[in-house]
Design an enzyme around this catalytic site. Structure first.
Site, PDB file in Angstrom:
ATOM      1  CD  GLU A 180      -3.068  -1.214   2.110  1.00  0.00           C
ATOM      2  OE1 GLU A 180      -2.822  -0.687   3.202  1.00  0.00           O
ATOM      3  OE2 GLU A 180      -4.130  -1.819   1.877  1.00  0.00           O
ATOM      4  CD  GLU A 331      -3.947  -6.520   1.807  1.00  0.00           C
ATOM      5  OE1 GLU A 331      -4.678  -5.976   2.647  1.00  0.00           O
ATOM      6  OE2 GLU A 331      -2.736  -6.305   1.745  1.00  0.00           O
TER       7      GLU A 331
END
Ligand code: GLA
Length: 692
Positions: A180, A331
């Site tokens: 991220e 995810e």
């Protein structure tokens, strides 16, 4: 002058060709791994957190559940480089091999979101400095400075060592860079400020240019030395603030590329490289950062509450639009998370619906975060598929079911991708410019995007969300709800589309700014005033709703309203304000005008849902947009993927009652049940219909 404007459109009509065909789907789908199922389900797995004797049991359970992929190693730096320059990949090799034995492929994450303690303690300059001047302490993640040359050197080395070791491993299918992207957090240290100043110098060349574009005469901001320019921390010049966002983008892009370069050098080209993004997270320009990636991925979480299929569908389509390619959900939520105000659980069936929604919108993998929680650590009470005792939690049943379905119907999705006649344009520059100067707290450009998206997707049943600079030929309708930053080159790009026969719809605040976030003296919509033949006389932040009515019916304008004024002949008023603040009474709120072979429509207000639906209906009819499937009852979402000689539809019922969906013509139902001549969809029910 008026005559000249008309002539400019007519001449260009003659020069241009109509190119209004549905775009072909790319031949090679980078997200589908040769030798693997076309759509995969998997999980994030952290073998480093468990005794090796346990690994095989985990992998056996994953295999039994039809999980086909694990993402591993993205936080395991201290295990892979236990001390400076001493690498240990043998354990990881054994984990990858064992996964392979259970027919599970691995995606390797570079561990650069979590540098080990030996590194940050020996080299404190690798830690970020916060806005208040404090250096962050070790013990969380995303604590390193992405702009630190020393930190980048360590990142390059670990990525290189991993690529040397695993770049040819048959069980490693790809790479994820960082995790991220450190949430795009920046270091506010002196060295970073100097980098920013150098970056500005390289861009503007002279301080005179910079001072002119930022109008620094205002409030005595004139800079006589590059070293005087601050890092903006809020309340700064809008030109400076926009350049800082671009600088942040360049930092994270080069931080990423530093790792991509060494991985590409050592890894086989078949191994993909991706990064896990976060939907509408706006820390950097995602069109720029995804440029060197094989494809985009994102982390799809609901947090508090339940899935909003329109918002989630929009975020999928946004992600697909970053590279205009299929993507992965790297995810997703295993029932509940641990980080939202209320970590409620998804309803039974909701996660399955979400997984299929992802596939319908162009994902080719859906991975749960995470397989099993670590016994301690910040995320010990996050949702999982396997409990602390190593046996399944009830949620694994649903994952099991969905993964089996993926495996059963995967061939229908091979070589397919969404293909749409309608595009929404998104721009980080415009989003940031509006965020800096909202004018009303209520102005939410993502909400407005969603309102266009919801209304238009309902009709078209397939929609792309792309960069304002993306190629537009092939789209029958292009809507740009909030294109506030609209420089000349972008205006030319949009005008070319219009003159070639496209229909461009602009929303409020369009064309207010140039690329330096300075006001365009033409007023809105700036370089498009001539083509539209209308300009914005005045804009108003609304403290209450105002009535509007016209071709789309009657309703309310809220949040923002613009008074439009004709500059030439040929425009048609679509909506007018009713009695409002005196200034807007009876003034045009939406107009349309033909230009070349196409049309430009300008909607100067935020419309209520009913009016937006009517507007979308008009836009679709005017542009020849038709639904890709056909009529479906309220609450049912349709998505379509197209491949050579086939189309596959994903139908999901988000309503709380059973819905019946008539098939427009006979199709093969790969998943779901027919009742007579209609598909029966219970709440959260999913059907897959293949049309060959
Ligand atoms: C993010 C991170 C994961 C994990 C999950 C928890 O998406 O990438 O490492 O922290 O959130 O929801």
């Amino acid at each position: 002058m008026l005559l000249l404007r008309t002539i400019s459109c007519v001449v260009l009509v003659a020069l241009s060709a109509v190119a209004q065909t549905v775009k072909p789907v790319p031949a090679k789908i980078a997200t589908q791994i040769p030798g693997q199922n076309a759509i995969l389900m998997g999980a994030a797995w952290y073998p480093e957190q468990w005794p090796e004797s346990r690994w095989e049991e985990d992998l056996r359970m994953m295999e039994a559940a039809d999980l086909k992929v694990v993402r591993i190693a993205e936080f395991a730096w201290s295990r892979m480089e236990p001390s400076e320059g001493h690498y240990d990949f043998d354990w990881l090799q054994r984990a990858i091999d064992l996964a392979g034995k259970h027919h599970i492929v691995s995606v390797l994450g570079t561990p650069t979101a979590t540098p080990p303690a030996w590194l940050t303690q020996k080299y404190p300059d690798t830690l970020r400095v916060e806005r208040d001047g404090q250096r962050v302490t070790h013990g969380n993640r995303a604590h390193a400075s992405a702009s630190s040359p020393r930190y980048r050197e360590f990142c390059r080395r670990i990525a290189e060592q991993m690529a040397i070791r695993f770049g040819h491993d048959p069980n490693v299918v790809g790479w994820q860079i960082d995790n991220e992207y450190g949430y795009a957090l920046m270091s506010y240290d002196d060295a970073t400020r100097r980098q920013f100043q150098d970056w500005l110098k390289a861009k503007f060349k002279t301080l005179d240019r910079l001072n002119a574009h930022w109008t620094t005469a205002y409030w005595s901001q004139t800079y006589d030395d590059w070293g005087e320019i601050p890092i903006p921390v809020g309340g700064h010049n809008p030109g400076l603030m926009l350049e800082w966002k671009r600088f942040v983008t360049s930092i994270w892009t080069s931080y990423q590329n530093n790792q991509i370069d060494v991985i590409r050098k050592h890894a086989e080209p078949r191994q993909f490289i991706t990064g896990n993004l976060m939907g509408f997270f706006d820390g950097f320009d995602h069109y720029a950062i995804t440029e060197p990636l094989s494809f985009a991925s994102w982390d799809d979480y609901v947090g508090t509450g339940h899935v909003d299929p329109v918002h989630n569908g929009l975020a999928h389509d946004l992600t697909r639009g970053f590279k205009r390619k299929n993507f992965w959900v790297m995810e997703t939520q295993p029932g509940a998370v641990n980080w939202s105000p209320l970590n409620n659980f998804l309803n039974r069936g909701e996660a399955r619906a979400m997984a299929w929604q992802a596939i319908g919108h162009g994902a080719d993998a859906v991975n749960y975060w995470q397989w099993r929680s670590a016994l301690n650590g910040q995320e010990e009470i996050h949702g999982v598929l396997v409990g602390p005792d190593g046996t399944p939690v009830p949620f694994l049943d649903e994952v099991n079911q969905t993964a089996h379905e993926f495996a059963k119907v995967e061939s229908g999705f091979r070589d397919t991708a969404p293909s749409s006649e309608v595009a929404l344009l998104y721009s980080y520059d415009s989003h940031w410019a509006i965020q800096f100067q909202k004018h009303t707290e209520k102005y939410d450009d993502i909400k407005l995007l969603k309102s266009y998206y919801g209304a238009l997707r309902q009709i078209a049943q397939s929609l792309d969300v792309v960069s304002a600079y993306a190629p537009l030929d092939g789209y029958k309708l292009v809507a740009a709800p909030s294109l506030s930053v609209l420089p000349k080159d972008l205006a030319d790009h949009l005008l070319e589309y219009v003159r070639n026969g496209g229909h461009l719809v602009l929303g409020p605040r369009s064309g207010m700014k140039d690329e330096f976030n300075a006001l365009l003296p033409q007023r809105q919509p700036g370089f498009l005033v001539d083509a539209l033949g209308v300009r914005v006389e005045q804009y108003y932040a609304l403290e209450k709703d105002f009535p509007v009515s016209g071709a789309w019916g009657s309703g309310q304008a809220s949040v923002w309203a613009e008074q439009l004024k004709s500059q030439s002949q040929g425009d048609e008023v679509l909506l007018r304000y009713g009695k409002s603040n005196g200034w807007l009474d009876d003034q045009p709120a939406a107009v349309t005008r033909t230009c070349g072979k196409g049309r430009i429509t300008y909607v100067g207000a935020v419309l209520d849902d009913n009016l937006m639906a009517a507007a979308a209906d008009w836009m679709a009819k005017k542009s020849g947009v038709t639904p890709v499937f056909g009529p479906v009852p309220a609450g049912v979402e349709v998505s379509r993927r197209v491949g050579p000689g086939k189309q596959v539809f994903v139908l999901i019922n988000y309503a709380t009652e059973t819905r019946r969906v008539p098939l427009p013509h006979p199709m093969h139902l790969a998943l779901g049940t027919m009742q007579g001549d209609a598909i029966e969809l219970p709440p959260y029910g999913v059907a897959i219909a293949v049309d060959k």
